[in-house]
Design an enzyme around this catalytic site. Structure first.
Site, PDB file in Angstrom:
ATOM      1  N   GLU A   1       5.335   1.869  14.540  1.00  0.00           N
ATOM      2  CA  GLU A   1       4.449   1.813  13.384  1.00  0.00           C
ATOM      3  C   GLU A   1       3.001   1.846  13.855  1.00  0.00           C
ATOM      4  O   GLU A   1       2.438   0.795  14.187  1.00  0.00           O
ATOM      5  CB  GLU A   1       4.701   0.522  12.595  1.00  0.00           C
ATOM      6  CG  GLU A   1       6.096   0.417  12.025  1.00  0.00           C
ATOM      7  CD  GLU A   1       6.138  -0.435  10.767  1.00  0.00           C
ATOM      8  OE1 GLU A   1       6.763   0.005   9.808  1.00  0.00           O
ATOM      9  OE2 GLU A   1       5.521  -1.520  10.742  1.00  0.00           O
TER      10      GLU A   1
ATOM     11  N   ASN B   1      10.679  -2.652   3.899  1.00  0.00           N
ATOM     12  CA  ASN B   1      10.013  -3.908   4.243  1.00  0.00           C
ATOM     13  C   ASN B   1       9.143  -4.275   3.048  1.00  0.00           C
ATOM     14  O   ASN B   1       8.105  -3.668   2.827  1.00  0.00           O
ATOM     15  CB  ASN B   1       9.151  -3.727   5.503  1.00  0.00           C
ATOM     16  CG  ASN B   1       8.311  -4.961   5.795  1.00  0.00           C
ATOM     17  OD1 ASN B   1       8.513  -6.019   5.203  1.00  0.00           O
ATOM     18  ND2 ASN B   1       7.356  -4.830   6.706  1.00  0.00           N
ATOM     19  N   TRP B   2       9.615  -5.267   2.298  1.00  0.00           N
ATOM     20  CA  TRP B   2       8.902  -5.634   1.078  1.00  0.00           C
ATOM     21  C   TRP B   2       7.628  -6.425   1.346  1.00  0.00           C
ATOM     22  O   TRP B   2       6.857  -6.676   0.426  1.00  0.00           O
ATOM     23  CB  TRP B   2       9.827  -6.464   0.172  1.00  0.00           C
ATOM     24  CG  TRP B   2      10.811  -5.635  -0.607  1.00  0.00           C
ATOM     25  CD1 TRP B   2      10.905  -4.265  -0.638  1.00  0.00           C
ATOM     26  CD2 TRP B   2      11.826  -6.131  -1.500  1.00  0.00           C
ATOM     27  NE1 TRP B   2      11.912  -3.883  -1.476  1.00  0.00           N
ATOM     28  CE2 TRP B   2      12.499  -5.006  -2.022  1.00  0.00           C
ATOM     29  CE3 TRP B   2      12.237  -7.401  -1.891  1.00  0.00           C
ATOM     30  CZ2 TRP B   2      13.555  -5.128  -2.927  1.00  0.00           C
ATOM     31  CZ3 TRP B   2      13.288  -7.534  -2.795  1.00  0.00           C
ATOM     32  CH2 TRP B   2      13.935  -6.401  -3.298  1.00  0.00           C
ATOM     33  N   LYS B   3       7.452  -6.904   2.575  1.00  0.00           N
ATOM     34  CA  LYS B   3       6.288  -7.744   2.895  1.00  0.00           C
ATOM     35  C   LYS B   3       6.256  -8.922   1.907  1.00  0.00           C
ATOM     36  O   LYS B   3       7.313  -9.426   1.562  1.00  0.00           O
ATOM     37  CB  LYS B   3       5.007  -6.904   2.884  1.00  0.00           C
ATOM     38  CG  LYS B   3       5.184  -5.666   3.785  1.00  0.00           C
ATOM     39  CD  LYS B   3       3.940  -4.925   4.097  1.00  0.00           C
ATOM     40  CE  LYS B   3       4.287  -3.742   5.012  1.00  0.00           C
ATOM     41  NZ  LYS B   3       3.115  -3.002   5.475  1.00  0.00           N
TER      42      LYS B   3
ATOM     43  N   GLY C   1       7.327   0.522   3.831  1.00  0.00           N
ATOM     44  CA  GLY C   1       6.654  -0.589   3.153  1.00  0.00           C
ATOM     45  C   GLY C   1       6.553  -0.330   1.663  1.00  0.00           C
ATOM     46  O   GLY C   1       7.534  -0.444   0.921  1.00  0.00           O
ATOM     47  N   GLY C   2       5.376   0.050   1.222  1.00  0.00           N
ATOM     48  CA  GLY C   2       5.068   0.215  -0.209  1.00  0.00           C
ATOM     49  C   GLY C   2       6.121   0.967  -1.013  1.00  0.00           C
ATOM     50  O   GLY C   2       6.487   0.537  -2.106  1.00  0.00           O
TER      51      GLY C   2
ATOM     52  N   HIS D   1       6.098  -7.400  13.728  1.00  0.00           N
ATOM     53  CA  HIS D   1       5.366  -6.472  12.857  1.00  0.00           C
ATOM     54  C   HIS D   1       3.863  -6.608  13.141  1.00  0.00           C
ATOM     55  O   HIS D   1       3.382  -7.705  13.423  1.00  0.00           O
ATOM     56  CB  HIS D   1       5.665  -6.782  11.386  1.00  0.00           C
ATOM     57  CG  HIS D   1       5.171  -5.712  10.458  1.00  0.00           C
ATOM     58  ND1 HIS D   1       3.846  -5.607  10.090  1.00  0.00           N
ATOM     59  CD2 HIS D   1       5.815  -4.670   9.881  1.00  0.00           C
ATOM     60  CE1 HIS D   1       3.711  -4.548   9.295  1.00  0.00           C
ATOM     61  NE2 HIS D   1       4.887  -3.963   9.159  1.00  0.00           N
TER      62      HIS D   1
ATOM     63  N   GLY E   1       0.042   1.403   5.190  1.00  0.00           N
ATOM     64  CA  GLY E   1      -0.603   1.079   3.919  1.00  0.00           C
ATOM     65  C   GLY E   1      -1.903   1.835   3.680  1.00  0.00           C
ATOM     66  O   GLY E   1      -2.657   1.507   2.774  1.00  0.00           O
TER      67      GLY E   1
ATOM     68  N   SER F   1       3.278   4.584   5.847  1.00  0.00           N
ATOM     69  CA  SER F   1       3.074   5.484   4.699  1.00  0.00           C
ATOM     70  C   SER F   1       4.200   6.503   4.521  1.00  0.00           C
ATOM     71  O   SER F   1       3.953   7.651   4.142  1.00  0.00           O
ATOM     72  CB  SER F   1       1.719   6.195   4.805  1.00  0.00           C
ATOM     73  OG  SER F   1       0.664   5.250   4.802  1.00  0.00           O
TER      74      SER F   1
ATOM     75  N   GLU G   1       1.407  -6.770  11.260  1.00  0.00           N
ATOM     76  CA  GLU G   1       0.715  -7.744  10.409  1.00  0.00           C
ATOM     77  C   GLU G   1       0.913  -9.157  10.952  1.00  0.00           C
ATOM     78  O   GLU G   1       0.034 -10.013  10.850  1.00  0.00           O
ATOM     79  CB  GLU G   1       1.209  -7.615   8.957  1.00  0.00           C
ATOM     80  CG  GLU G   1       0.643  -6.351   8.318  1.00  0.00           C
ATOM     81  CD  GLU G   1       1.518  -5.720   7.253  1.00  0.00           C
ATOM     82  OE1 GLU G   1       2.440  -6.378   6.753  1.00  0.00           O
ATOM     83  OE2 GLU G   1       1.269  -4.540   6.930  1.00  0.00           O
TER      84      GLU G   1
HETATM   85  P1  13P Z   1       3.689   1.292   4.332  1.00  0.00           P
HETATM   86  O1  13P Z   1       4.941   2.129   4.186  1.00  0.00           O
HETATM   87  O2  13P Z   1       3.288   0.596   3.075  1.00  0.00           O
HETATM   88  O3  13P Z   1       2.583   2.061   4.990  1.00  0.00           O
HETATM   89  O4  13P Z   1       4.065   0.090   5.343  1.00  0.00           O
HETATM   90  C1  13P Z   1       4.659   0.386   6.547  1.00  0.00           C
HETATM   91  C2  13P Z   1       5.147  -0.865   7.178  1.00  0.00           C
HETATM   92  O5  13P Z   1       4.379  -1.676   7.638  1.00  0.00           O
HETATM   93  C3  13P Z   1       6.596  -1.122   7.189  1.00  0.00           C
HETATM   94  O6  13P Z   1       6.916  -2.200   8.000  1.00  0.00           O
END
Ligand code: 13P
Length: 248
Positions: A166, A9-11, A233-234, A94, A172, A212, A96
């Site tokens: 999640e 997930n590149w956000k 994510g990251g 999600h 993050g 993470s 966020e």
């Molecule tokens: P991180 O892997 O950066 O913690 O993000 C997780 C996430 O929100 C994936 O959708």
């Protein structure tokens, strides 16, 4: 048998040029794998990634969708528009989006139904906040999100949904849930799916962990019985790191 599914997930990261560079590097690293792989990218990168990954089994996902077919909804994108450019998956709900963009269990439900009426498979996110975990409310929270989000969706459609657990406190933050904590909740999710549907349906559904996930912890997480994949994510922003996770 459930096929492991690891999605990035590149956000809100990467221009088209950056997406193209990632795809070139990633395709170079990507060998044979039994893991289903996808990248969920910003809308503006989707067409580029579909083109870049054509002829491979790497799938492309969006990170959001609107629940109406079309209309006066400035800034929104419909499921048909995503299908039209060849998108395979779409993240829904999600944390966020729940936190910053007023996503609710009700809109999650409408979005899931709209996607399921077409060809795009939803990745439905659930998870509790740190406060809810500390108050012993994590399981109730997740059960509620599943019940409301999946309301009115039959077993035949539910099997197409990927559930991503999640925990908000692990996103993050570098603070991963322990593999045992993640496993405990994913097993709880599977049991809730048995309650909502039946054993066969729940058995077929893919449950991911997200929060993470890194090359260093991917093996321990992926080795858990009830965890079928990861939403990354990251660490999905770097082709090498994401590949290492897929090769867990
Ligand atoms: P991180 O892997 O950066 O913690 O993000 C997780 C996430 O929100 C994936 O959708």
């Amino acid at each position: 048998m459930r096929v492991p599914f690891i999605a990035g997930n590149w956000k809100m990261f990467k221009t088209r040029e950056e997406a193209r560079a990632f795809a070139a590097e990633f395709k170079g690293l990507y060998g044979g794998t039994d893991v289903q792989t996808a990248i969920c990218a910003p809308f503006t990168d989707l067409e580029t990634l579909v083109e870049e990954f054509r002829g491979t089994d790497i799938k492309v996902g969006a990170q959001n969708v609107h629940f109406e077919d079309e209309g006066a909804y400035t800034g929104e994108i419909s499921a048909a528009m995503l299908e039209d450019i060849g998108v395979d998956f779409c993240i829904v709900g999600h944390s966020e989006r729940r936190q910053y963009f007023a996503e609710t269990d009700e809109t999650v439900n409408l979005k899931l139904k709209k996607l399921l009426a077409g060809t795009i498979r939803p990745i439905m996110c659930v998870g509790e906040s740190l406060e809810e975990r500390d108050d012993g409310k994590a399981f109730d929270k997740v059960r509620g999100q599943l019940q409301k989000g999946l309301e009115g969706i039959g077993a035949g459609d539910a099997v197409k949904i990927v559930i991503a657990y999640e925990p908000i406190w692990a996103i993050g933050t570098g603070r991963t849930a322990t593999p045992q904590q993640a496993e405990e909740m994913c097993a709880f999710i599977r049991n809730t799916l048995i309650e909502l549907y039946d054993e066969d349906t729940a058995d077929e559904m893919i449950i991911q962990y997200g929060g993470s996930v890194k090359p260093a912890n991917a093996t321990d997480i992926m080795n858990m019985d009830e965890i079928d994949g990861a939403l990354v994510g990251g660490a999905s922003l770097k082709a090498k790191d994401f590949m290492e996770i897929i090769d867990f």
